[in-house]
Design a protein around this motif. Structure first.
Motif: not given
Length: 134
Positions: A9-13, A20-21, A25-28, A49-52
């Motif tokens: 349960k972590i927030t989207r932010k 981003c840290k 590309n390809g981090s998930y 960008l973050i794709y969900t």
């Protein structure tokens, strides 16, 4: 869930900050959805960008990623199978999964608090006590 990339349960932010840290590309990572009860979110970093992608668990316990209308759904027996499939290129995500962002372990003190073991007297040896005279 015992996957190092499952953050619970972590927030989207908070999720976006972690991805981003890392900045590759390809981090998930996977987290619990804030808006859909029982759903998981596969969050992928690509080109700043973050794709969900929402992951749902079916009645039989299988997992599937929500797709656009007209796109055939893929169903996976385990979450591990789902991740393995999307590690390969051209499977329908913006990019393939390449760098799992692992959950950091909590500090020793906070872990003890969660377990209810934050009693400073637990670490005192019997030899530390003295008899008090009346």
């Amino acid at each position: 869930m015992e996957f190092p990339f499952f953050h619970g349960k972590i927030t989207r932010k908070a999720c976006e900050e972690l991805l981003c840290k890392n900045g590759k590309n390809g981090s998930y990572l996977i987290r619990e959805s804030e808006s859909v009860e029982g759903a998981l979110c596969l969050c992928v970093f690509f080109e700043e960008l973050i794709y969900t992608y929402r992951i749902f668990r079916e009645k039989r316990g299988y997992y599937k990623i929500q797709t656009s209308e007209g796109i055939p759904e893929k169903v996976f027996r385990t979450l591990k199978d789902l991740i393995y499939n999307y590690e390969k290129p051209n499977q329908g995500l913006v990019t393939n999964l390449r760098y799992p962002v692992k959950k950091t372990r909590p500090l020793q003190r906070s872990r003890r608090l969660k377990l209810g073991k934050d009693d400073i007297y637990d670490e005192i040896d019997e030899s530390d006590y003295v008899d008090v005279l009346p």
